[in-house]
Every structure is written in C-alpha cells, then in structure tokens.
Motif scaffolding. Structure first.
Motif, mmCIF file in Angstrom:
data_model
loop_
_atom_site.group_PDB
_atom_site.id
_atom_site.type_symbol
_atom_site.label_atom_id
_atom_site.label_comp_id
_atom_site.label_asym_id
_atom_site.label_seq_id
_atom_site.Cartn_x
_atom_site.Cartn_y
_atom_site.Cartn_z
ATOM 1 N N ASP A 77 87.314 62.257 -50.103
ATOM 2 C CA ASP A 77 88.541 61.547 -49.742
ATOM 3 C C ASP A 77 89.428 61.343 -50.956
ATOM 4 O O ASP A 77 90.658 61.352 -50.843
ATOM 5 C CB ASP A 77 88.205 60.194 -49.112
ATOM 6 C CG ASP A 77 87.487 60.358 -47.783
ATOM 7 O OD1 ASP A 77 88.137 60.761 -46.810
ATOM 8 O OD2 ASP A 77 86.267 60.108 -47.736
ATOM 9 N N HIS A 78 88.812 61.155 -52.112
ATOM 10 C CA HIS A 78 89.571 60.964 -53.347
ATOM 11 C C HIS A 78 88.714 61.383 -54.532
ATOM 12 O O HIS A 78 87.491 61.558 -54.407
ATOM 13 C CB HIS A 78 90.040 59.516 -53.502
ATOM 14 C CG HIS A 78 88.971 58.484 -53.314
ATOM 15 N ND1 HIS A 78 88.019 58.216 -54.262
ATOM 16 C CD2 HIS A 78 88.706 57.643 -52.278
ATOM 17 C CE1 HIS A 78 87.214 57.251 -53.834
ATOM 18 N NE2 HIS A 78 87.592 56.891 -52.623
ATOM 19 N N ALA A 79 89.354 61.562 -55.658
ATOM 20 C CA ALA A 79 88.659 61.909 -56.903
ATOM 21 C C ALA A 79 89.366 61.224 -58.050
ATOM 22 O O ALA A 79 90.605 61.136 -58.072
ATOM 23 C CB ALA A 79 88.640 63.421 -57.107
ATOM 24 N N SER A 80 88.598 60.731 -58.998
ATOM 25 C CA SER A 80 89.192 60.071 -60.165
ATOM 26 C C SER A 80 89.564 61.109 -61.217
ATOM 27 O O SER A 80 88.827 62.064 -61.458
ATOM 28 C CB SER A 80 88.228 59.037 -60.749
ATOM 29 O OG SER A 80 87.022 59.657 -61.158
ATOM 30 N N VAL A 81 90.729 60.912 -61.826
ATOM 31 C CA VAL A 81 91.222 61.785 -62.895
ATOM 32 C C VAL A 81 91.560 60.893 -64.080
ATOM 33 O O VAL A 81 92.435 60.023 -63.975
ATOM 34 C CB VAL A 81 92.476 62.570 -62.467
ATOM 35 C CG1 VAL A 81 92.986 63.437 -63.622
ATOM 36 C CG2 VAL A 81 92.188 63.421 -61.232
ATOM 37 N N ASN A 82 90.864 61.083 -65.190
ATOM 38 C CA ASN A 82 91.109 60.267 -66.383
ATOM 39 C C ASN A 82 92.332 60.800 -67.106
ATOM 40 O O ASN A 82 92.316 61.905 -67.649
ATOM 41 C CB ASN A 82 89.880 60.288 -67.288
ATOM 42 C CG ASN A 82 88.661 59.728 -66.593
ATOM 43 O OD1 ASN A 82 88.743 58.732 -65.877
ATOM 44 N ND2 ASN A 82 87.520 60.352 -66.789
ATOM 45 N N TRP A 83 93.399 59.998 -67.104
ATOM 46 C CA TRP A 83 94.706 60.478 -67.527
ATOM 47 C C TRP A 83 94.796 60.781 -69.018
ATOM 48 O O TRP A 83 95.685 61.495 -69.461
ATOM 49 C CB TRP A 83 95.800 59.508 -67.103
ATOM 50 C CG TRP A 83 96.934 60.221 -66.433
ATOM 51 C CD1 TRP A 83 98.132 60.574 -66.990
ATOM 52 C CD2 TRP A 83 96.969 60.690 -65.076
ATOM 53 N NE1 TRP A 83 98.917 61.233 -66.066
ATOM 54 C CE2 TRP A 83 98.229 61.318 -64.877
ATOM 55 C CE3 TRP A 83 96.077 60.655 -64.008
ATOM 56 C CZ2 TRP A 83 98.599 61.884 -63.665
ATOM 57 C CZ3 TRP A 83 96.440 61.203 -62.801
ATOM 58 C CH2 TRP A 83 97.693 61.821 -62.643
ATOM 59 N N HIS A 84 93.859 60.263 -69.809
ATOM 60 C CA HIS A 84 93.883 60.552 -71.239
ATOM 61 C C HIS A 84 93.207 61.877 -71.567
ATOM 62 O O HIS A 84 93.307 62.366 -72.698
ATOM 63 C CB HIS A 84 93.198 59.433 -72.034
ATOM 64 C CG HIS A 84 91.729 59.314 -71.749
ATOM 65 N ND1 HIS A 84 91.238 58.680 -70.631
ATOM 66 C CD2 HIS A 84 90.631 59.766 -72.428
ATOM 67 C CE1 HIS A 84 89.921 58.723 -70.647
ATOM 68 N NE2 HIS A 84 89.523 59.389 -71.719
ATOM 69 N N GLU A 85 92.518 62.477 -70.594
ATOM 70 C CA GLU A 85 91.793 63.720 -70.848
ATOM 71 C C GLU A 85 92.726 64.925 -70.781
ATOM 72 O O GLU A 85 93.686 64.948 -69.991
ATOM 73 C CB GLU A 85 90.660 63.887 -69.831
ATOM 74 C CG GLU A 85 89.552 62.863 -69.998
ATOM 75 C CD GLU A 85 88.463 62.986 -68.956
ATOM 76 O OE1 GLU A 85 87.418 62.318 -69.130
ATOM 77 O OE2 GLU A 85 88.645 63.733 -67.975
ATOM 78 N N GLN A 86 92.425 65.911 -71.584
ATOM 79 C CA GLN A 86 93.224 67.133 -71.591
ATOM 80 C C GLN A 86 93.179 67.797 -70.217
ATOM 81 O O GLN A 86 92.119 67.942 -69.616
ATOM 82 C CB GLN A 86 92.691 68.101 -72.650
ATOM 83 C CG GLN A 86 93.562 69.328 -72.863
ATOM 84 C CD GLN A 86 93.010 70.227 -73.954
ATOM 85 O OE1 GLN A 86 92.004 69.923 -74.586
ATOM 86 N NE2 GLN A 86 93.677 71.350 -74.177
ATOM 87 N N GLY A 87 94.349 68.180 -69.719
ATOM 88 C CA GLY A 87 94.431 68.857 -68.427
ATOM 89 C C GLY A 87 94.529 67.927 -67.236
ATOM 90 O O GLY A 87 94.473 68.387 -66.089
ATOM 91 N N ALA A 88 94.704 66.621 -67.464
ATOM 92 C CA ALA A 88 94.713 65.654 -66.360
ATOM 93 C C ALA A 88 95.816 65.952 -65.341
ATOM 94 O O ALA A 88 95.581 65.880 -64.125
ATOM 95 C CB ALA A 88 94.879 64.239 -66.905
ATOM 96 N N GLU A 89 97.002 66.274 -65.802
ATOM 97 C CA GLU A 89 98.118 66.534 -64.875
ATOM 98 C C GLU A 89 97.791 67.719 -63.970
ATOM 99 O O GLU A 89 98.043 67.670 -62.751
ATOM 100 C CB GLU A 89 99.397 66.808 -65.666
ATOM 101 C CG GLU A 89 99.920 65.629 -66.459
ATOM 102 C CD GLU A 89 100.836 64.728 -65.644
ATOM 103 O OE1 GLU A 89 101.304 65.157 -64.580
ATOM 104 O OE2 GLU A 89 101.074 63.586 -66.091
ATOM 105 N N GLU A 90 97.238 68.773 -64.536
ATOM 106 C CA GLU A 90 96.908 69.961 -63.749
ATOM 107 C C GLU A 90 95.796 69.666 -62.742
ATOM 108 O O GLU A 90 95.842 70.141 -61.594
ATOM 109 C CB GLU A 90 96.489 71.102 -64.678
ATOM 110 C CG GLU A 90 97.612 71.668 -65.538
ATOM 111 C CD GLU A 90 97.919 70.824 -66.775
ATOM 112 O OE1 GLU A 90 98.887 71.148 -67.477
ATOM 113 O OE2 GLU A 90 97.179 69.845 -67.039
#
Length: 245
Positions: free
Chosen positions: A103-116
């Motif tokens: 249903d959802h997944a966490s994306v750590n915004w400080h990690e490289q490639g987060a936007e993609e």
C-alpha cells in the motif's frame, strides 16, 4: 493513527520476539492490529535475515500478512537493503510484476536517488512515505521537492536517541518541515527517544508509530515481549498525552 513497525533492520541477535519470517511477521501483525494498530510497516527479509527489496522476498511477505489483516501494509526502500541507487530503482520497478503491491513504501529523502525512487513508486500506484530524518538534509530536500504534494505522508523520524533531548530534536525537525507540502505527518523516535517523541505526537495530534524496529523496551525499561505489547502501551501513552494537552 498508530502504525506498527514490526522489525526494521533488526535480526535474531535482538531477540526471538523480532519477526523475521513471513509467517512470524503475519502473526505479529495480526496481534498488533488486534491491540489497536491501524497500519503496518515491515522490512521483508531473506532467509538469512537480510533486508531485501527483491520481489521474490517482498511478494510472500505481503501475501502472508494480507491473509491475516485488512489494514494497509507498507515496506522499506532503505539504501542499506540495496546500496547502489540504480540497482535499487531497478528492483522497485520490478515490483510491477507482483500480484500484490504494498500500500505504501518509505523513501528516505536524504538518500541518493530518493526522488527517482519516489517517482517510480508513484508510477506504480504505491503510496510514498517521505522519510525525513533529523540530523540530515532531508527536510531541506523535501521542502524543495516537486513531488512533495504527491506523497502519502511524511515520516518525521527523530534519530536523536537520548531521552532528555529527543523531544527538542523532534520540535526542531517539525519546524524545519514547515507546512510539509500540506501532507499528513507521522512523528516517531528511536530507542530511548521513542517514548518521549510518541508522547509529543499525542500532544500535537499527529500520527505516530511504535514497534520493535523503533524500540525493544517499554517506557518503564522492561523488555517488550511483542509488537502487540508495544502498541497497547503506545495507545495508552498517546491517549494520556492528548488528554493533557
């Protein structure tokens, strides 16, 4: 909302109560939901206990948990599970072949490639939890992100594990997030900072989470026996904080 974080990157060394197999995760999830959890965050693991983004690992975990509960189920996309950003993105795009998506997944915004990674999840129809860690430039990156308005919610993650300072760190993180693109915020802490931050979430009327990923201990310092026990205690603490605010 109180989300349960079933296991995180923890392993067998952290105790037998940490669920590592699909069946153990599903049982722990069912017990936590019965205790009052309304959302699930889980780290699917290989047979040797390593976090994995492989659809061959994630698929059975989702199927087994969903056979036991009806609440939303989310997974991690943490860089530790697949350090190379290009390989991580390829893994996530391969989720399109799963019979059941998270249903959802966490994306750590400080990690490289987060936007993609976030864009790929949105394209798949998977909700994005924007993980904004204290002590990183995640808040700055997120507030400038064109994807900010499209995420499901913000996970304000307080990595300050000191009981005496975690609440102040949490307030600073929330200030740095500002309006957070108008998205709902889930505030939580870790280790000794988990309970002070959870109580602050209650005072502020924010969603929160608890589970063996974030802490192995109850507020009185006793070792937690299960995720369900942590959820029950969290609801009591959260409710008290709301009533006193």
């Amino acid at each position: 909302m109180v989300q349960v974080c079933l296991n995180g990157p923890r392993g067998s060394a952290d105790g037998a109560m940490v669920p590592l197999t699909p069946e153990a995760m599903a049982e722990s999830a069912a017990q936590a939901v019965a205790a009052g959890a309304t959302d699930i965050h889980v780290h699917p693991k290989t047979p040797c206990g390593r976090d994995s983004l492989s659809p061959r690992v994630i698929g059975p975990v989702l199927e087994t948990i969903r056979a036991r509960v009806s609440v939303p189920v989310g997974v991690t996309t943490g860089a530790w599970a697949e350090p190379d950003p290009a390989a991580r993105l390829k893994r996530i795009r391969s989720w399109a072949d799963l019979p059941l998506l998270p249903d959802h997944a966490s994306v750590n915004w400080h990690e490289q490639g987060a936007e993609e990674i976030a864009a790929a999840l949105i394209d798949l129809g998977v909700g994005v939890e924007a993980g904004i860690w204290s002590g990183t430039d995640g808040a700055v990156r997120f507030t400038a992100s064109p994807l900010g308005e499209r995420v499901l919610r913000v996970l304000a993650e307080v990595t300050d594990t000191a009981m005496d300072t975690a609440e102040d760190t949490a307030r600073g993180l929330l200030a740095a997030l500002g309006r957070a693109h108008g998205r709902p915020v889930l505030l939580h802490g870790e280790d000794d900072g988990a309970w002070p931050v959870l109580r602050l979430a209650g005072e502020l009327g924010l969603a929160t989470r608890v589970g063996l990923e974030d802490t192995l201990f109850l507020p009185d310092g006793e070792r937690a026996l299960s995720n369900a026990q942590l959820v029950a205690e969290a609801l009591a603490q959260y409710g008290c904080a709301q009533r006193s605010s």
